[in-house]
Enzyme design. Structure first.
Site, mmCIF file in Angstrom:
data_model
loop_
_atom_site.group_PDB
_atom_site.id
_atom_site.type_symbol
_atom_site.label_atom_id
_atom_site.label_comp_id
_atom_site.label_asym_id
_atom_site.label_seq_id
_atom_site.Cartn_x
_atom_site.Cartn_y
_atom_site.Cartn_z
ATOM 1 C CG ASP A 1 -7.503 17.512 -2.978
ATOM 2 O OD1 ASP A 1 -8.509 17.011 -3.583
ATOM 3 O OD2 ASP A 1 -6.917 17.211 -2.105
ATOM 4 C CG ASP B 1 -10.931 14.160 -5.265
ATOM 5 O OD1 ASP B 1 -10.606 15.409 -5.215
ATOM 6 O OD2 ASP B 1 -9.866 13.584 -5.075
#
Ligand SMILES: *[C@@H]1O[C@H](CO)[C@@H](O)[C@H](O)[C@H]1NC(C)=O
Ligand SMILES: *[C@@H]1O[C@H](CO)[C@@H](O)[C@H](O)[C@H]1NC(C)=O
Ligand SMILES: *[C@@H]1O[C@H](CO)[C@@H](O)[C@H](O)[C@H]1NC(C)=O
Ligand SMILES: *[C@@H]1O[C@H](CO)[C@@H](O)[C@H](O)[C@H]1NC(C)=O
Ligand SMILES: *[C@@H]1O[C@H](CO)[C@@H](O)[C@H](O)[C@H]1NC(C)=O
Length: 493
Positions: free
Chosen positions: A101, A318
């Protein structure tokens, strides 16, 4: 809620919120304060840059490795919706599966003694609780430790000898993880030849999760052992490896939404070369400056208020987000341009969340491409088969989501996740503060420079989950915007 669940994690606000509950005879007070971005002022920024350069110079000549992180999972909204990797922790070393992440910083894994940690995963991977008491190399981090002091900006309440450094991370769907920091050996794979690796050990500090709530808890759907944050904070694994002189602060991913898995590598990528755009300085996330959006080759007429000015501008990149979130005005413009091409479509809502329609023809012939143009003439083209996802034969849903993320000034930010990042090699050069990408075959390989030998080694794509997994058919995973918090709570004594 049907199939909705927490899928990936991202920080919504640009400031880190430290939420401290201080107790005595039970929790007495609970105050929240926002910590201003530590590097906000211009002077600070220059100092940071020159510190980085000095750091580089000191580092020069040290042996820096390239790390190969094997990937599994598939960011497709109707597949696993996430990508994860495998790391070794402790002595003796055990393997842990952690979601990768780039929207958060901490590495944490579920720990022994945890209440409500998942023990089974529908992904078919074996989950393991990390047990510090069984690892001969583990040690707790005290609140007086440098790591704890800088993470909490020297404001850890009532720090006294023997008090360990705790944390709580809260995510947008209300789920959270809390625990304490430990130091132990992480075992990673460093490139030792073309498509060959050898173990690399490094001592790192990570979170030992002992309390989970919400979907991070008992749910087995796409459950993993923890999360590996690839943010640029000093607490991240990337920063810790770089500070130990193990790696250059640079990494790349190629997320294979077709077959699943892909490439995830840390180190100096020499090929392919990618065109880059500068990162907006001193942001906690990977932010880049968007200048224009085109649909089917036609530029949209966007007000400057949407794109912002100066350092206030920013679009978050992201990998930990499945879809893409656009502020309402941009969403409306993009959607109307897309749907204008097919006036007869009948839309219906699936999972109370997604706009879907029946369509039997090739979507790439029927719908326009969407191109984002960034500072430095770097563009990112998203094809219809990428921004539309199929949930059943002939049923497609729109991946664009209405609603940007608000930063601490209340400004709407654009968030681009796997929906637009898949099937591209994305290179994050944190050291030089640039980010770039190029269309790429994620099953092929990239070359990294190995500073130990001076050689260039290739690192290829992997798929940790080549066999079928047992997710409910038609299940839709979805990223929920979150607030990331480091929280310090004390119970009474
Ligand atoms: C790496 O660490 C593990 C666990 O402490 C140990 O068993 C192994 O021998 C180490 N390997 C190297 C190459 O140092
Ligand atoms: C999926 O479910 C089938 C039948 O229940 C089972 O035999 C198989 O082992 C499961 N696969 C995984 C990866 O869990
Ligand atoms: C982060 O690490 C860098 C390099 O080690 C150091 O110069 C800087 O002071 C650290 N920042 C904080 C906030 O601790
Ligand atoms: C990073 O910046 C330095 C100094 O500006 C430059 O010499 C170097 O080539 C850059 N590295 C990469 C990988 O772009
Ligand atoms: C991608 O690369 C793999 C491995 O090199 C190759 O087998 C495959 O044919 C390539 N796919 C495309 C579409 O070029």
């Amino acid at each position: 809620m049907g199939g909705l669940r927490l899928l990936a994690l991202v920080v919504v606000t640009v400031a880190v919120v430290h939420q401290w509950a201080v107790g005595g005879g039970g929790v007495m007070g609970n105050f929240v304060f926002e910590v201003e971005n530590k590097f906000k002022a211009g002077g600070e920024r220059e100092r940071t840059l020159s510190a980085l350069k000095q750091h580089d110079a000191r580092r020069h000549g040290r042996m820096m490795a390239s790390i190969d992180l094997e990937l599994g999972g598939n960011g497709h909204p109707s597949a696993t919706g996430l990508y994860f990797t495998k790391v070794g922790l402790g002595t003796p070393t055990d393997e842990y599966y952690v979601q990768v992440d780039t929207g958060s910083d901490l590495l944490w894994v579920n720990c022994a003694g945890c209440s409500r940690c998942p023990t089974k995963s529908d992904l078919g991977i074996k989950l393991t609780l990390f047990d510090p008491s069984k690892s001969s190399t583990s040690g707790e981090i005290a609140c007086s430790d440098n790591f704890c002091r800088t993470t909490y900006n020297n404001r850890y309440p009532s720090c006294s000898p023997g008090v360990r450094c705790e944390y709580v991370v809260t995510y947008g769907d209300g789920s959270s993880t809390s625990g304490y920091f430990v130091r132990d050996i992480i075992q990673l794979n460093q490139a030792s030849g073309n498509l060959k690796t050898a173990p690399l050990n490094s001592s790192v500090i990570f979170g030992c999760g002992n309390r989970q709530s919400g979907d991070l808890g008992s749910s087995t759907d796409a459950a993993v052992d923890g999360i590996l944050g690839f943010g640029q904070a000093n607490s991240s694994l990337l920063s810790q490896l770089a500070a130990a002189g193990n790696v250059r602060k640079e990494f790349a991913h190629c997320l294979d939404v077709v077959k699943g898995g892909g490439i995830f590598a840390i180190g100096d990528v020499v090929s392919p070369k990618v065109k880059t755009t500068p990162m907006v300085p001193n942001m906690p996330h990977y932010n880049v400056i968007l200048e224009e959006v085109e649909v089917g080759g036609n530029p949209l007429d966007l007000p400057t208020s949407l794109l912002g000015t100066g350092d206030e501008r920013g679009t978050i990149i992201d990998s930990g987000t499945t879809l893409a979130y656009l502020p309402p005005m941009l969403y409306d413009l993009v959607l109307s341009q897309i749907l204008d091409r097919q006036p007869g479509l009948k839309m219906h809502t699936v999972e109370e969340q997604f706009s879907c329609f029946q369509f039997g023809k090739n979507v790439d012939d029927a719908f326009p491409t969407v191109t984002f143009k960034f500072k430095g003439s770097l563009s990112l083209t998203v094809y219809p088969h990428e921004y539309l996802f199929q949930i059943r034969e002939d049923v497609w849903c729109i991946g664009w989501q209405n609603g940007g993320l608000q930063n601490h000034d209340g400004r709407q930010m654009i968030l681009l996740g796997d929906l637009v990042l898949s099937n591209k090699l994305v290179v994050y050069d944190v050291q030089n503060q640039t980010i770039g990408w190029t269309d790429f075959n994620c099953s092929s390989s990239i070359k990294l420079r190995d500073e130990k030998s001076g050689a260039e080694y290739s690192i290829g794509g992997h798929n940790l989950l080549s066999s079928a997994f047992n997710l409910t058919v038609g299940r839709i995973f979805m990223f929920l915007p979150v607030l990331f918090a480091l929280l310090q709570s004390f119970s009474a004594f």
